[in-house]
Design a protein around this motif. Sequence first.
Motif, PDB file in Angstrom:
ATOM      1  N   GLU A  92       0.860  -1.179   0.000  1.00  0.00           N
ATOM      2  CA  GLU A  92       0.000   0.000   0.000  1.00  0.00           C
ATOM      3  C   GLU A  92       0.898   1.230   0.000  1.00  0.00           C
ATOM      4  O   GLU A  92       1.848   1.315   0.778  1.00  0.00           O
ATOM      5  N   VAL A  93       0.585   2.174  -0.887  1.00  0.00           N
ATOM      6  CA  VAL A  93       1.354   3.410  -0.997  1.00  0.00           C
ATOM      7  C   VAL A  93       0.403   4.601  -1.068  1.00  0.00           C
ATOM      8  O   VAL A  93      -0.789   4.441  -1.293  1.00  0.00           O
ATOM      9  N   GLY A  94       0.967   5.783  -0.884  1.00  0.00           N
ATOM     10  CA  GLY A  94       0.174   7.002  -0.899  1.00  0.00           C
ATOM     11  C   GLY A  94      -0.214   7.441  -2.299  1.00  0.00           C
ATOM     12  O   GLY A  94       0.288   6.926  -3.298  1.00  0.00           O
ATOM     13  N   PRO A  95      -1.091   8.447  -2.373  1.00  0.00           N
ATOM     14  CA  PRO A  95      -1.607   8.899  -3.665  1.00  0.00           C
ATOM     15  C   PRO A  95      -0.563   9.550  -4.565  1.00  0.00           C
ATOM     16  O   PRO A  95      -0.736   9.576  -5.779  1.00  0.00           O
ATOM     17  N   GLU A  96       0.528  10.043  -4.008  1.00  0.00           N
ATOM     18  CA  GLU A  96       1.554  10.720  -4.803  1.00  0.00           C
ATOM     19  C   GLU A  96       2.708   9.802  -5.201  1.00  0.00           C
ATOM     20  O   GLU A  96       3.576  10.204  -5.968  1.00  0.00           O
ATOM     21  N   THR A  97       2.718   8.582  -4.690  1.00  0.00           N
ATOM     22  CA  THR A  97       3.814   7.663  -4.975  1.00  0.00           C
ATOM     23  C   THR A  97       3.759   7.222  -6.434  1.00  0.00           C
ATOM     24  O   THR A  97       2.729   6.721  -6.886  1.00  0.00           O
ATOM     25  N   PRO A  98       4.861   7.388  -7.174  1.00  0.00           N
ATOM     26  CA  PRO A  98       4.856   6.930  -8.567  1.00  0.00           C
ATOM     27  C   PRO A  98       4.869   5.401  -8.644  1.00  0.00           C
ATOM     28  O   PRO A  98       5.588   4.744  -7.893  1.00  0.00           O
ATOM     29  N   ILE A  99       4.044   4.876  -9.533  1.00  0.00           N
ATOM     30  CA  ILE A  99       3.978   3.436  -9.757  1.00  0.00           C
ATOM     31  C   ILE A  99       4.216   3.214 -11.248  1.00  0.00           C
ATOM     32  O   ILE A  99       3.329   3.447 -12.058  1.00  0.00           O
ATOM     33  N   ASP A 100       5.430   2.798 -11.574  1.00  0.00           N
ATOM     34  CA  ASP A 100       5.811   2.593 -12.964  1.00  0.00           C
ATOM     35  C   ASP A 100       6.069   1.119 -13.234  1.00  0.00           C
ATOM     36  O   ASP A 100       6.458   0.368 -12.333  1.00  0.00           O
ATOM     37  N   ALA A 101       5.882   0.706 -14.493  1.00  0.00           N
ATOM     38  CA  ALA A 101       6.107  -0.679 -14.906  1.00  0.00           C
ATOM     39  C   ALA A 101       7.523  -1.105 -14.515  1.00  0.00           C
ATOM     40  O   ALA A 101       8.428  -0.282 -14.509  1.00  0.00           O
ATOM     41  N   PRO A 102       7.693  -2.339 -14.129  1.00  0.00           N
ATOM     42  CA  PRO A 102       6.731  -3.435 -14.213  1.00  0.00           C
ATOM     43  C   PRO A 102       5.747  -3.522 -13.045  1.00  0.00           C
ATOM     44  O   PRO A 102       4.962  -4.454 -12.973  1.00  0.00           O
ATOM     45  N   LEU A 103       5.784  -2.553 -12.125  1.00  0.00           N
ATOM     46  CA  LEU A 103       4.773  -2.522 -11.070  1.00  0.00           C
ATOM     47  C   LEU A 103       3.420  -2.175 -11.682  1.00  0.00           C
ATOM     48  O   LEU A 103       3.334  -1.414 -12.641  1.00  0.00           O
ATOM     49  N   GLU A 104       2.357  -2.727 -11.108  1.00  0.00           N
ATOM     50  CA  GLU A 104       1.003  -2.407 -11.513  1.00  0.00           C
ATOM     51  C   GLU A 104       0.340  -1.602 -10.403  1.00  0.00           C
ATOM     52  O   GLU A 104       0.566  -1.868  -9.227  1.00  0.00           O
ATOM     53  N   GLN A 105      -0.495  -0.654 -10.786  1.00  0.00           N
ATOM     54  CA  GLN A 105      -1.296   0.060  -9.797  1.00  0.00           C
ATOM     55  C   GLN A 105      -2.637  -0.651  -9.666  1.00  0.00           C
ATOM     56  O   GLN A 105      -3.287  -0.941 -10.665  1.00  0.00           O
ATOM     57  N   ILE A 106      -3.019  -0.937  -8.432  1.00  0.00           N
ATOM     58  CA  ILE A 106      -4.312  -1.554  -8.150  1.00  0.00           C
ATOM     59  C   ILE A 106      -5.027  -0.689  -7.137  1.00  0.00           C
ATOM     60  O   ILE A 106      -4.439  -0.264  -6.136  1.00  0.00           O
ATOM     61  N   GLU A 107      -6.292  -0.424  -7.398  1.00  0.00           N
ATOM     62  CA  GLU A 107      -7.138   0.286  -6.438  1.00  0.00           C
ATOM     63  C   GLU A 107      -7.955  -0.766  -5.692  1.00  0.00           C
ATOM     64  O   GLU A 107      -8.791  -1.440  -6.285  1.00  0.00           O
ATOM     65  N   LEU A 108      -7.666  -0.936  -4.419  1.00  0.00           N
ATOM     66  CA  LEU A 108      -8.405  -1.865  -3.582  1.00  0.00           C
ATOM     67  C   LEU A 108      -9.503  -1.056  -2.897  1.00  0.00           C
ATOM     68  O   LEU A 108      -9.219  -0.195  -2.063  1.00  0.00           O
ATOM     69  N   HIS A 109     -10.734  -1.304  -3.312  1.00  0.00           N
ATOM     70  CA  HIS A 109     -11.844  -0.503  -2.811  1.00  0.00           C
ATOM     71  C   HIS A 109     -12.190  -0.871  -1.378  1.00  0.00           C
ATOM     72  O   HIS A 109     -12.218  -2.041  -1.022  1.00  0.00           O
TER      73      HIS A 109
END
Length: 154
Positions: A72-89
């Motif tokens: 889990e990271v904050g809203p400003e943390t860059p998430i670049d490939a090969p990492l995927e961004q997932i929104e866990l509701h």
Amino acid sequence: MNEVDITTHPDRRLAAVAHSGPYDQIGPAYDTLSTLAEARNLVPEVKSMIGIFYDDPDSTPAAELRSHAAFEVGPETPIDAPLEQIELHGGKVAVYRLKGPYSGLKAVYHYLYGTWLPDSGEEPQDAPSYEIYRNMPGNTAPEDLITDICIPLA
């Protein structure tokens, strides 16, 4: 079995690495995630370690199981490939806290889905279950590991 708590979880933004195959073999995905987080100086941004599990291992062939190893990271943390961004509701969640080795997870899932959920009057949401790891196996004895097993509820 321990008590199941019904609580409300917030939305979570995750940096993740996909894993296919048996859930108990997700370790290398966490290794990749940790290596990328360290190389990109994301470790100070990490709030928690989470595993997301999409399939029922009792009805899905092991080679076809899908999961994500995530931080889990904050809203400003860059998430670049090969990492995927997932929104866990977030929302209403049933939480079972397991204290002990990860080998006990399967029994907890059988209890939650086979006994607790049918008897609870609750309905599961059409969303994957997830685990929040409250401490790390690298510096914690197996009997002292704490894992929150979370089932999103409707």
